[in-house]
Design a protein around this motif. Sequence first.
Motif, PDB file in Angstrom:
ATOM      1  N   TRP A 162       0.731  -1.347  -0.014  1.00 42.63           N
ATOM      2  CA  TRP A 162       0.022  -0.062   0.059  1.00 42.63           C
ATOM      3  C   TRP A 162       0.802   1.141  -0.015  1.00 42.63           C
ATOM      4  O   TRP A 162       2.019   1.189   0.530  1.00 42.63           O
ATOM      5  N   ALA A 201     -13.059   7.177  -3.163  1.00 41.27           N
ATOM      6  CA  ALA A 201     -12.788   5.924  -2.577  1.00 41.27           C
ATOM      7  C   ALA A 201     -13.517   4.879  -3.567  1.00 41.27           C
ATOM      8  O   ALA A 201     -13.117   3.730  -3.766  1.00 41.27           O
ATOM      9  N   ALA A 202     -14.625   5.405  -4.132  1.00 44.98           N
ATOM     10  CA  ALA A 202     -15.489   4.367  -4.932  1.00 44.98           C
ATOM     11  C   ALA A 202     -14.817   3.922  -6.149  1.00 44.98           C
ATOM     12  O   ALA A 202     -14.638   2.890  -6.629  1.00 44.98           O
ATOM     13  N   ASP A 256     -11.603   1.567  -5.306  1.00 42.08           N
ATOM     14  CA  ASP A 256     -12.018   0.265  -5.008  1.00 42.08           C
ATOM     15  C   ASP A 256     -12.197  -0.517  -6.351  1.00 42.08           C
ATOM     16  O   ASP A 256     -12.154  -1.544  -6.266  1.00 42.08           O
ATOM     17  N   PRO A 272     -10.411  -4.746  -8.909  1.00 40.66           N
ATOM     18  CA  PRO A 272     -11.090  -5.356  -7.697  1.00 40.66           C
ATOM     19  C   PRO A 272     -10.285  -6.536  -7.230  1.00 40.66           C
ATOM     20  O   PRO A 272      -9.697  -7.277  -7.922  1.00 40.66           O
ATOM     21  N   THR A 299      -6.608  -3.409  -5.947  1.00 42.01           N
ATOM     22  CA  THR A 299      -6.714  -1.936  -5.308  1.00 42.01           C
ATOM     23  C   THR A 299      -7.853  -1.691  -4.362  1.00 42.01           C
ATOM     24  O   THR A 299      -9.009  -2.111  -4.631  1.00 42.01           O
ATOM     25  N   ARG A 300      -7.318  -0.993  -3.255  1.00 40.98           N
ATOM     26  CA  ARG A 300      -8.729  -0.812  -2.460  1.00 40.98           C
ATOM     27  C   ARG A 300      -8.415   0.465  -1.449  1.00 40.98           C
ATOM     28  O   ARG A 300      -6.970   0.796  -1.111  1.00 40.98           O
ATOM     29  N   TRP A 301      -9.177   1.556  -1.126  1.00 37.46           N
ATOM     30  CA  TRP A 301      -8.983   2.688  -0.382  1.00 37.46           C
ATOM     31  C   TRP A 301      -8.914   1.932   1.155  1.00 37.46           C
ATOM     32  O   TRP A 301     -10.110   1.668   1.564  1.00 37.46           O
ATOM     33  N   GLN A 317      -4.303   0.531  -0.962  1.00 39.38           N
ATOM     34  CA  GLN A 317      -3.626  -0.648  -1.281  1.00 39.38           C
ATOM     35  C   GLN A 317      -3.623  -0.987  -3.048  1.00 39.38           C
ATOM     36  O   GLN A 317      -4.719  -0.432  -3.602  1.00 39.38           O
TER      37      GLN A 317
END
Length: 341
Positions: free
Chosen positions: A3, A182-183, A186, A190, A193-195, A202
């Motif tokens: 991250w 954020a959306a 994300d 999938p 990556t992710r907030w 991430q």
Amino acid sequence: MGWWQINADTLAGSRFVLSPLAETFACLQLLHRGTPAHPGEQAWLRDHLPGYRARLAADPVTALLVRAGLGRSWIADFLTPTPGDRETFEEGVARVRAARPDEARAHLRISLADPPPSSRLRSTRGDPLPPALDRDDLPERAAGLLTYVWTETVRPDWDRRRRVLEADVVARTAQVSRGGWAAVLDALRPGRTRWLGDNRLQVNLHEYPPREISGAELLFVPVTPKTGWVSWEEPDRYAVIYACAGVLADTGCRTVPASLGALLGAARAGVLVLLDSPLSTSQLVALTGQGLGSVGRHLRVLLDAGLVERRRAGRSVLYSRTAAGQVLVEAGTGRPGTRRS
């Protein structure tokens, strides 16, 4: 997981950019993998895989370089320089060619490790290099292969690819204005990556130390093949390369339900099906292969019927399905759908 620590100013200043070199490298990955993710890729591989394999069969050193550089868990860094804004393919591949031979060999040692532990990512040792790759012309060979992939498989339809990628950027930029970053983050890759909150993004599933990138240039780069990676040029520039939305990458698999086609006409129904992501008229022309006049007429009918809506985003006018249009598409498929925005 890996991250990046990002402050608000860095995220606010981040940009979506297009990269011919990134698109070419993604196509190289697809050729190397040889397995399509959807019918569109299957047709493309049918056209280009024989020539690619013949080229590598005639050049065993470059074939070994590709196998080593496209590791199962890690890509040799010199193959994927961080894209630059408005950079041409020629400018990008020149950076591959300019890589130092000793650095190229070090990157290959890391990509050969499976998986690449974080300790190896911070070193130049990694796994032993095959003797055939202990040479100084690896960057030149890599640049030559990328140039082949660009010239033979990407450049002939780059205009269409560019429109598909532009459509993805427009849709995601519009999503930022509606739902925040954020959306969008994300949904880029999938599962990868992710907030995470607390200014943490991430970027992949590898276990390596977090990177503080606040104040750096952060880029998001779409490609049409179903792949993705991250790259960086410390400490100034970082990029997340991601596969553009499936509806844009693979229009061929967006089958128009027969009942919907009978009601609206196949061409008009095809436009409605595509509009689960906001698109402009020119992007719909590129995706459908229909003429500008035909797409314009379909949009006017759909607007008058209340099945689509339009709004301005910068200089573009974007069309998307309304709730009524969504219900009609779901009724045609016989199952509830999820509208992407």
